[in-house]
Scaffold this active site. Sequence first.
Site, PDB file in Angstrom:
ATOM      1  N   TYR A 125       0.817  -1.217   0.000  1.00 53.35           N
ATOM      2  CA  TYR A 125       0.000   0.000   0.000  1.00 53.35           C
ATOM      3  C   TYR A 125       0.849   1.266   0.000  1.00 53.35           C
ATOM      4  O   TYR A 125       0.306   2.368   0.047  1.00 53.35           O
ATOM      5  CB  TYR A 125      -0.898   0.042   1.237  1.00 53.35           C
ATOM      6  CG  TYR A 125      -2.138  -0.792   1.107  1.00 53.35           C
ATOM      7  CD1 TYR A 125      -2.056  -2.177   1.112  1.00 53.35           C
ATOM      8  CD2 TYR A 125      -3.392  -0.204   0.981  1.00 53.35           C
ATOM      9  CE1 TYR A 125      -3.186  -2.955   1.002  1.00 53.35           C
ATOM     10  CE2 TYR A 125      -4.525  -0.979   0.871  1.00 53.35           C
ATOM     11  CZ  TYR A 125      -4.421  -2.349   0.879  1.00 53.35           C
ATOM     12  OH  TYR A 125      -5.543  -3.112   0.769  1.00 53.35           O
ATOM     13  N   LYS A 192       4.276 -14.279   5.469  1.00 56.48           N
ATOM     14  CA  LYS A 192       4.617 -15.297   4.473  1.00 56.48           C
ATOM     15  C   LYS A 192       6.146 -15.289   4.375  1.00 56.48           C
ATOM     16  O   LYS A 192       6.738 -15.096   3.296  1.00 56.48           O
ATOM     17  CB  LYS A 192       3.943 -14.949   3.131  1.00 56.48           C
ATOM     18  CG  LYS A 192       4.056 -16.008   2.068  1.00 56.48           C
ATOM     19  CD  LYS A 192       3.032 -17.110   2.169  1.00 56.48           C
ATOM     20  CE  LYS A 192       3.237 -18.147   1.093  1.00 56.48           C
ATOM     21  NZ  LYS A 192       2.389 -19.332   1.252  1.00 56.48           N
ATOM     22  N   ASP A 225      -1.518 -18.178   4.605  1.00 57.55           N
ATOM     23  CA  ASP A 225      -2.488 -19.102   3.987  1.00 57.55           C
ATOM     24  C   ASP A 225      -3.057 -20.054   5.034  1.00 57.55           C
ATOM     25  O   ASP A 225      -4.274 -20.282   5.098  1.00 57.55           O
ATOM     26  CB  ASP A 225      -1.871 -19.860   2.796  1.00 57.55           C
ATOM     27  CG  ASP A 225      -0.411 -20.226   2.998  1.00 57.55           C
ATOM     28  OD1 ASP A 225       0.202 -19.720   3.960  1.00 57.55           O
ATOM     29  OD2 ASP A 225       0.117 -21.025   2.211  1.00 57.55           O
ATOM     30  N   ASP A 249      -5.686  -6.227   5.523  1.00 57.82           N
ATOM     31  CA  ASP A 249      -6.880  -5.799   4.791  1.00 57.82           C
ATOM     32  C   ASP A 249      -7.762  -7.006   4.483  1.00 57.82           C
ATOM     33  O   ASP A 249      -8.976  -7.009   4.740  1.00 57.82           O
ATOM     34  CB  ASP A 249      -6.420  -5.122   3.495  1.00 57.82           C
ATOM     35  CG  ASP A 249      -7.572  -4.522   2.729  1.00 57.82           C
ATOM     36  OD1 ASP A 249      -8.589  -4.214   3.359  1.00 57.82           O
ATOM     37  OD2 ASP A 249      -7.443  -4.365   1.500  1.00 57.82           O
TER      38      ASP A 249
END
Length: 359
Positions: A125, A192, A225, A249
């Site tokens: 972002y 991640k 995930d 988000d």
Amino acid sequence: MTVHDITLIPGDGVGPEITDAVVRVIAGAGVKVNWDVQHAGTDVFEAEGVPLPARVIDSIKKNKIALKGPVTTPVGTGFRSVNVTLRQELDLYACLRPCKSYAGARCVYPNVDLVVVRENTEDLYAGIEFQKDRKETLELIDFIASKTNKSIRSDSGISIKPISVFGTERIVRFAFEYAVANGRKKVTSVHKANIMKHSDGLFLEVANTVAKSYPDIEYEDRIIDNMCMQLVQKPELYDVLVLPNLYGDIVSDLAAGLIGGLGLAPGANIGGEMAVFEATHGSAPKYKGLNKVNPMAMMLSAIMMLNYIGEREAAARIDAAIASIIKEGKHVTYDMKPTPNDPTAVGTSEVADEIIRRL
Ligand code: NAD
């Protein structure tokens, strides 16, 4: 009795209807507020040429607290998102989104009580974007090839993902401080790091270090995930989640879905000195002026604000009134009825009337 100076941004679309409902409920709870009403959004853009005039920012800087309705962001053309601009101009680095299931709401699980803490200023972002075919994009592709031996296809667009020690440290510290202040038991950092070793890897390393200063709060990390799957299967195992911007988000919408949708998902954007409270949902333009949408997400955001300014007793009374209305299922808007066209659904202002009646 304290009178609080608070900036009120009604916003556009359904914003003015839901903020009006919330202002009435806060008054009904006996909290005295001197509202400094500041308009922003599409109507202001048409009248003044800018969607977020400097006076709005100045008002928040002066009052330190704002309650904000949603503001439309035109797609493709038009003005830059008022929401993103506010977060950046005021350095509101923490986006706080509690998601709690209320008995009676049409939700997936009855026992969800999660708090999503999303970093608000970095990551994908940050707005560092390189458009396909531009000269600087092709130069960047050449530079990356020369430094890494890795080739990027020449017809690519590129978005840069910066994650800093400074940004991570303050958001993770914020999550732990929130946990301590609110009697929460556990913080989970989400990343991640197995794939993005130098951005998410840094986030994880810094989070692990900060966690050591809070030995009384349980700490663990999860890969994004796996986190999504676990939240859908067993959300009751989680408490406070802290995430970089993009995952935050997505996961906050997933969590909102678990507790019954956008009509019940509140939020706050908090910085070192200032805080802006607003619902997770947008301006729902198709419902503008129809007295139809659910004001509860905005009211739950206002409850967060009342707690933040020390009006805890009033906040608890409004929360109890909302909980009893949801449980009963009678004086609720269309989105909380079994079918969207249920003729017994009430309007935005009637929900406010009922809350005030029960305070
Ligand atoms: P939205 O959240 O405005 O609406 C999507 C749908 O969700 C609506 O059509 C409606 O069916 C439902 N919904 C939303 N709020 C509801 C409520 N309170 N009660 C009942 N149902 C509700 O999302 P969108 O249509 O993607 O966005 C519309 C505009 O809002 C866009 O311009 C977007 O950029 C902007 N937006 C603003 C904010 C903000 O101001 N913080 C946040 C998100 C989106």
